[in-house]
Design a protein around this motif. Sequence first.
Motif, PDB file in Angstrom:
ATOM      1  N   LEU A 166       0.822  -1.214   0.000  1.00 25.43           N
ATOM      2  CA  LEU A 166       0.000   0.000   0.000  1.00 25.43           C
ATOM      3  C   LEU A 166       0.856   1.264   0.000  1.00 25.43           C
ATOM      4  CD1 LEU A 166      -3.090  -0.897   2.225  1.00 25.43           C
ATOM      5  CD2 LEU A 166      -2.645  -1.388  -0.180  1.00 25.43           C
ATOM      6  N   GLU A 167       2.036   1.175   0.621  1.00 27.04           N
ATOM      7  CA  GLU A 167       2.955   2.335   0.569  1.00 27.04           C
ATOM      8  C   GLU A 167       3.355   2.635  -0.873  1.00 27.04           C
ATOM      9  OE1 GLU A 167       4.913   1.643   4.990  1.00 27.04           O
ATOM     10  OE2 GLU A 167       6.129   1.222   3.214  1.00 27.04           O
ATOM     11  N   ILE A 168       3.595   1.578  -1.638  1.00 24.30           N
ATOM     12  CA  ILE A 168       3.955   1.769  -3.061  1.00 24.30           C
ATOM     13  C   ILE A 168       2.774   2.388  -3.816  1.00 24.30           C
ATOM     14  CG2 ILE A 168       4.505   0.550  -5.213  1.00 24.30           C
ATOM     15  CD1 ILE A 168       6.044  -1.496  -3.424  1.00 24.30           C
ATOM     16  N   LEU A 169       1.575   1.877  -3.541  1.00 27.70           N
ATOM     17  CA  LEU A 169       0.390   2.374  -4.254  1.00 27.70           C
ATOM     18  C   LEU A 169       0.090   3.836  -3.941  1.00 27.70           C
ATOM     19  CD1 LEU A 169      -2.113  -0.620  -3.992  1.00 27.70           C
ATOM     20  CD2 LEU A 169      -0.220  -0.256  -5.575  1.00 27.70           C
ATOM     21  N   GLN A 170       0.470   4.266  -2.735  1.00 23.99           N
ATOM     22  CA  GLN A 170       0.165   5.642  -2.325  1.00 23.99           C
ATOM     23  C   GLN A 170       1.094   6.682  -2.928  1.00 23.99           C
ATOM     24  OE1 GLN A 170      -0.054   5.382   2.023  1.00 23.99           O
ATOM     25  NE2 GLN A 170      -2.068   6.316   1.848  1.00 23.99           N
ATOM     26  N   ARG A 171       2.167   6.224  -3.579  1.00 24.97           N
ATOM     27  CA  ARG A 171       3.108   7.200  -4.153  1.00 24.97           C
ATOM     28  C   ARG A 171       2.447   7.974  -5.283  1.00 24.97           C
ATOM     29  NH1 ARG A 171       7.971   3.103  -3.897  1.00 24.97           N
ATOM     30  NH2 ARG A 171       8.138   3.194  -1.637  1.00 24.97           N
ATOM     31  N   SER A 172       2.891   9.230  -5.422  1.00 21.13           N
ATOM     32  CA  SER A 172       2.278  10.034  -6.478  1.00 21.13           C
ATOM     33  C   SER A 172       2.476   9.360  -7.821  1.00 21.13           C
ATOM     34  CB  SER A 172       2.847  11.445  -6.520  1.00 21.13           C
ATOM     35  OG  SER A 172       3.883  11.601  -5.611  1.00 21.13           O
ATOM     36  N   TYR A 173       1.454   9.425  -8.596  1.00 17.17           N
ATOM     37  CA  TYR A 173       1.426   8.959  -9.982  1.00 17.17           C
ATOM     38  C   TYR A 173       1.428   7.445 -10.152  1.00 17.17           C
ATOM     39  CZ  TYR A 173       2.545  13.859 -10.597  1.00 17.17           C
ATOM     40  OH  TYR A 173       2.526  15.218 -10.512  1.00 17.17           O
ATOM     41  N   PHE A 174       1.420   6.657  -9.057  1.00 19.59           N
ATOM     42  CA  PHE A 174       1.403   5.205  -9.277  1.00 19.59           C
ATOM     43  C   PHE A 174       0.199   4.809 -10.138  1.00 19.59           C
ATOM     44  CE2 PHE A 174       0.146   0.872  -8.722  1.00 19.59           C
ATOM     45  CZ  PHE A 174       1.347   0.186  -8.819  1.00 19.59           C
ATOM     46  N   TYR A 175      -1.001   5.235  -9.710  1.00 22.76           N
ATOM     47  CA  TYR A 175      -2.212   4.854 -10.454  1.00 22.76           C
ATOM     48  C   TYR A 175      -2.272   5.545 -11.812  1.00 22.76           C
ATOM     49  CZ  TYR A 175      -4.108   2.295  -6.492  1.00 22.76           C
ATOM     50  OH  TYR A 175      -4.304   1.368  -5.496  1.00 22.76           O
ATOM     51  N   GLU A 176      -1.888   6.850 -11.833  1.00 20.15           N
ATOM     52  CA  GLU A 176      -1.918   7.584 -13.101  1.00 20.15           C
ATOM     53  C   GLU A 176      -1.091   6.860 -14.156  1.00 20.15           C
ATOM     54  OE1 GLU A 176      -1.604   8.861 -10.158  1.00 20.15           O
ATOM     55  OE2 GLU A 176      -2.676  10.768  -9.979  1.00 20.15           O
ATOM     56  N   GLU A 177       0.124   6.474 -13.763  1.00 20.65           N
ATOM     57  CA  GLU A 177       1.014   5.810 -14.736  1.00 20.65           C
ATOM     58  C   GLU A 177       0.476   4.452 -15.156  1.00 20.65           C
ATOM     59  OE1 GLU A 177       5.057   7.987 -13.157  1.00 20.65           O
ATOM     60  OE2 GLU A 177       5.069   5.798 -13.252  1.00 20.65           O
ATOM     61  N   LEU A 178      -0.036   3.711 -14.158  1.00 17.54           N
ATOM     62  CA  LEU A 178      -0.565   2.381 -14.455  1.00 17.54           C
ATOM     63  C   LEU A 178      -1.756   2.468 -15.410  1.00 17.54           C
ATOM     64  CD1 LEU A 178      -0.647  -0.683 -13.913  1.00 17.54           C
ATOM     65  CD2 LEU A 178      -2.015  -0.210 -11.876  1.00 17.54           C
ATOM     66  N   PHE A 179      -2.671   3.386 -15.104  1.00 17.36           N
ATOM     67  CA  PHE A 179      -3.886   3.488 -15.920  1.00 17.36           C
ATOM     68  C   PHE A 179      -3.583   4.028 -17.316  1.00 17.36           C
ATOM     69  CE2 PHE A 179      -6.820   3.815 -11.939  1.00 17.36           C
ATOM     70  CZ  PHE A 179      -6.606   2.467 -11.712  1.00 17.36           C
ATOM     71  N   GLU A 180      -2.593   4.911 -17.392  1.00 18.21           N
ATOM     72  CA  GLU A 180      -2.224   5.463 -18.687  1.00 18.21           C
ATOM     73  C   GLU A 180      -1.649   4.355 -19.579  1.00 18.21           C
ATOM     74  OE1 GLU A 180      -0.257   9.412 -18.271  1.00 18.21           O
ATOM     75  OE2 GLU A 180       1.043   8.593 -19.847  1.00 18.21           O
ATOM     76  N   LYS A 181      -0.810   3.544 -18.957  1.00 19.64           N
ATOM     77  CA  LYS A 181      -0.201   2.403 -19.665  1.00 19.64           C
ATOM     78  C   LYS A 181      -1.290   1.427 -20.114  1.00 19.64           C
ATOM     79  CE  LYS A 181       2.401  -0.062 -16.905  1.00 19.64           C
ATOM     80  NZ  LYS A 181       3.522  -0.241 -15.968  1.00 19.64           N
ATOM     81  N   ALA A 182      -2.229   1.194 -19.214  1.00 23.25           N
ATOM     82  CA  ALA A 182      -3.321   0.266 -19.526  1.00 23.25           C
ATOM     83  C   ALA A 182      -4.181   0.816 -20.669  1.00 23.25           C
ATOM     84  CB  ALA A 182      -4.172   0.016 -18.284  1.00 23.25           C
ATOM     85  N   GLN A 183      -4.491   2.109 -20.607  1.00 23.52           N
ATOM     86  CA  GLN A 183      -5.341   2.718 -21.641  1.00 23.52           C
ATOM     87  C   GLN A 183      -4.692   2.635 -23.012  1.00 23.52           C
ATOM     88  OE1 GLN A 183      -8.408   3.463 -21.755  1.00 23.52           O
ATOM     89  NE2 GLN A 183      -8.668   3.067 -19.571  1.00 23.52           N
ATOM     90  N   ARG A 184      -3.399   2.860 -23.043  1.00 22.58           N
ATOM     91  CA  ARG A 184      -2.659   2.796 -24.302  1.00 22.58           C
ATOM     92  C   ARG A 184      -2.770   1.373 -24.869  1.00 22.58           C
ATOM     93  NH1 ARG A 184       2.289   1.123 -25.218  1.00 22.58           N
ATOM     94  NH2 ARG A 184       3.441   1.905 -27.034  1.00 22.58           N
ATOM     95  N   PHE A 185      -2.594   0.391 -24.001  1.00 19.14           N
ATOM     96  CA  PHE A 185      -2.701  -1.025 -24.390  1.00 19.14           C
ATOM     97  C   PHE A 185      -4.110  -1.339 -24.898  1.00 19.14           C
ATOM     98  CE2 PHE A 185      -3.601  -5.459 -22.938  1.00 19.14           C
ATOM     99  CZ  PHE A 185      -2.635  -6.144 -23.665  1.00 19.14           C
ATOM    100  N   TYR A 186      -5.124  -0.885 -24.164  1.00 22.30           N
ATOM    101  CA  TYR A 186      -6.507  -1.180 -24.552  1.00 22.30           C
ATOM    102  C   TYR A 186      -6.868  -0.548 -25.890  1.00 22.30           C
ATOM    103  CZ  TYR A 186      -7.016  -2.263 -19.528  1.00 22.30           C
ATOM    104  OH  TYR A 186      -6.864  -2.755 -18.267  1.00 22.30           O
ATOM    105  N   SER A 187      -6.391   0.671 -26.128  1.00 17.73           N
ATOM    106  CA  SER A 187      -6.820   1.323 -27.373  1.00 17.73           C
ATOM    107  C   SER A 187      -6.194   0.629 -28.581  1.00 17.73           C
ATOM    108  CB  SER A 187      -6.575   2.830 -27.340  1.00 17.73           C
ATOM    109  OG  SER A 187      -5.213   3.087 -27.401  1.00 17.73           O
ATOM    110  N   GLU A 188      -4.943   0.183 -28.450  1.00 18.54           N
ATOM    111  CA  GLU A 188      -4.320  -0.627 -29.514  1.00 18.54           C
ATOM    112  C   GLU A 188      -5.081  -1.943 -29.696  1.00 18.54           C
ATOM    113  OE1 GLU A 188      -1.116  -0.306 -31.275  1.00 18.54           O
ATOM    114  OE2 GLU A 188      -1.478   1.816 -30.809  1.00 18.54           O
ATOM    115  N   LEU A 189      -5.393  -2.556 -28.549  1.00 24.56           N
ATOM    116  CA  LEU A 189      -6.062  -3.855 -28.572  1.00 24.56           C
ATOM    117  C   LEU A 189      -7.437  -3.757 -29.233  1.00 24.56           C
ATOM    118  CD1 LEU A 189      -5.957  -6.805 -27.813  1.00 24.56           C
ATOM    119  CD2 LEU A 189      -6.470  -6.201 -25.455  1.00 24.56           C
ATOM    120  N   ASN A 190      -8.133  -2.662 -28.967  1.00 28.85           N
ATOM    121  CA  ASN A 190      -9.445  -2.475 -29.599  1.00 28.85           C
ATOM    122  C   ASN A 190      -9.341  -2.419 -31.122  1.00 28.85           C
ATOM    123  OD1 ASN A 190     -11.743  -2.536 -27.879  1.00 28.85           O
ATOM    124  ND2 ASN A 190     -10.930  -0.735 -26.817  1.00 28.85           N
ATOM    125  N   GLN A 191      -8.237  -1.852 -31.617  1.00 34.15           N
ATOM    126  CA  GLN A 191      -8.016  -1.836 -33.072  1.00 34.15           C
ATOM    127  C   GLN A 191      -7.796  -3.260 -33.579  1.00 34.15           C
ATOM    128  OE1 GLN A 191      -8.205   0.912 -34.970  1.00 34.15           O
ATOM    129  NE2 GLN A 191      -8.752   1.974 -33.074  1.00 34.15           N
TER     130      GLN A 191
END
Length: 431
Positions: free
Chosen positions: A317-342
């Motif tokens: 949870l300490e790792i998850l609380q760091r700034s941008y952990f979720y932002e970076e993860l979700f951004e990476k995921a979104q990039r993957f999903y949009s390619e995958l949708n194509q």
Amino acid sequence: MTHIPGVNSQKIFNETIEYIPGGVNSPVRSFKSIGITPPVFKSAKGSIMTDVDGNQYIDFCASWGVFMAGHANDEIEAGVIERIKLGTSFGAPTHEETLLAQKIIAMVPTLEMVRFVSSGTEAVMSALRLARAFTGRPYILKFDGCYHGHVDYLLASAGSGVAETEHGSSPGVPTDFTKYTLSIPFNRKDLVEKVFESHGSLIAAVIVEPVPANMGVVFPDKGFLQFLRGITSKFGSLLVFDEVITGFRVAPGGAQQLFNITPDLTTLGKIIGGGFPAGAFGGSKEIMSLLAPVGNVYQAGTLSGNPVAMTAGLRTLEILQRSYFYEELFEKAQRFYSELNQIIQPYPVSLATCGSMFTLFFRNNKPGNFSEVHECAMDKFAAFYRFMLQNGVYLSPSQYEASFITGAHTNSQLDKVLDVIRRGLGHVFPH
Ligand SMILES: *Cc1c(COP(=O)(O)O)cnc(C)c1O
């Protein structure tokens, strides 16, 4: 292309079958619906798992959603090793319990108190006992395809491994044990209303995976969770969010934060043990104070709040609380999903996602409930799965499960995976 499973995996697995039913300690691990025996694993680091034949896989199962920062994370590992040297179990209070409880309560704002257990199953079982004690009512309303662990009375139209059985239930559960369990299709307000009209004053709790992930990822229709909050309040029933997968996964504060809903009770598991066995349930002080020794609702566990598991959870949870952990993860995921949708566009395949979890369904449109998941082309899924595995990609091995992107996956790994998926779909759906 390698042959999976390799000779060492096969040898060990065939030997295990003699001693452990099906060779596994949890049914979905057996790859029954995939049509091969599973690789046997030796080690893992970050996003890579290595089997006993030395084959490597980019892992998207993440131990069924346990890992957010990847396998064998250095900081979690260091914390655990340090803690182990001080003793591993006391059956008595340790400070780690306090620290993890504080951290969870800070991150999941609707929680005022929690109690730790050793698995998600135990968390759900205990939360529902508490809900029944608090309301003095017997009935539990659940949704088809949601999985809440292997508690007897919840094995009715259940998801995950149970989805592959005939009625989503199990022999060994007397009919009387499920007589207070009502199960209806997800996303159907009209049916919820009907059940409350007939049984409203007898319903202790509605339990729901706010974003079901044990029938593959199924997204709640707009307003559905809000509707559940409203109708449970109106009838004096409790709303229980089973966030064993979604907790700390879809948002730092779980699905309740994502949808801005306050459930009465919340169950947690998977992520909070940081790779060790731990679960938790929590809610308001008023409800939680019914638990023994404050109140008289009995609940206990020899290894509950185990300090090694608490340390792993705390470091996670300490790792998850760091700034941008979720932002970076979700951004990476979104990039993957949009390619995958194509990539999936030409095929009868759909992609359902929430945050860093996703399911590729072998069906034209994303399913909105369990019976629609059943309509998927399971043989195609199995053939696709085998192709992915043979090309070094380990997805969750069932159409009824979610796969997970972690902080350890790199964009270049994800690009490589997209390429394997492209070839995999071409292989499964030849022109
Ligand atoms: C995994 C899971 C459980 C059961 O947890 P175990 O630790 O396997 O007992 C319960 N509910 C949900 C939503 C889950 O995903």
